[in-house]
Design a protein around this motif. Sequence first.
Motif, PDB file in Angstrom:
ATOM      1  N   ALA A  29       0.857  -1.186   0.000  1.00  0.00           N
ATOM      2  CA  ALA A  29       0.000   0.000   0.000  1.00  0.00           C
ATOM      3  C   ALA A  29       0.894   1.237   0.000  1.00  0.00           C
ATOM      4  O   ALA A  29       2.114   1.125   0.172  1.00  0.00           O
ATOM      5  CB  ALA A  29      -0.921  -0.003   1.214  1.00  0.00           C
ATOM      6  N   GLU A  74      -8.121   3.171   4.237  1.00  0.00           N
ATOM      7  CA  GLU A  74      -9.002   2.619   3.205  1.00  0.00           C
ATOM      8  C   GLU A  74      -8.297   1.582   2.326  1.00  0.00           C
ATOM      9  O   GLU A  74      -8.892   0.562   1.967  1.00  0.00           O
ATOM     10  CB  GLU A  74      -9.537   3.762   2.331  1.00  0.00           C
ATOM     11  N   THR A  75      -7.020   1.837   2.010  1.00  0.00           N
ATOM     12  CA  THR A  75      -6.296   0.911   1.124  1.00  0.00           C
ATOM     13  C   THR A  75      -6.024  -0.436   1.778  1.00  0.00           C
ATOM     14  O   THR A  75      -5.678  -1.403   1.100  1.00  0.00           O
ATOM     15  CB  THR A  75      -4.977   1.539   0.676  1.00  0.00           C
TER      16      THR A  75
END
Length: 226
Positions: free
Chosen positions: A203, A217-218
């Motif tokens: 990420a 969120e990732t």
Amino acid sequence: MVIDWNSNQAYSCPQCNHDTVGTVSSWLVYTCCNCGTRFARFPRLQRVLRHVGITCEFCTQEHPVPVDGKPFGFLRRRHTGVGQDEHPVEAWLYDTDEIPDHRNRVRYRNTRSNRAEAMADLAWWRSMFGPVEDDLSPVLAVVADDQFDKIYGPGLTDEQTSQLINGTLEVYGVGILRPYLAPHRQRGQFYADTDTFTWGLIAPSGLEGIYTKAAPETLAAHAPQL
């Protein structure tokens, strides 16, 4: 004892050749983080020279640990000694005291064998003196994955490898930090629940930290339920 340092090898310890000096000066006494040797360009002047201890960039680099994106503390790796490859991790808090020059406004908490456990020490401090004292709610930890081979990792594309090298991507583990509950003798302290951690997640860089509500969120799809 302070021994002579060969300035032709500016960054190396004269005893074991370990890279141990971040910024070089001929007027300081350094300590090797690998073998503990003290050395200086002019050892006969050791009594009037300033002893700066361990200064290598690897050992003194600070890795911020925010809580929900807000500054809280940092981790710092430390070499264990001669011939050892493991690097224990120190947990430090940003000092909130009103004394502005107190230890450079940081506070040492503990030294652990890995980043997740060091982060658990920071979570414990938050639970004791945070917005809600004695808050023993589990929290999520996003931890940089030091074991992942960022150059030859499984399934990496050439583009990902390039982004890992230039620092725009990082590899993480995501899991839960929990408190020990009574009657455990360490009740209230936090620990990393290793069974909940998922490792090797790629990420954007800069996500390492503690999250009390939801993971970034990732990484949300890989975050365990609290």
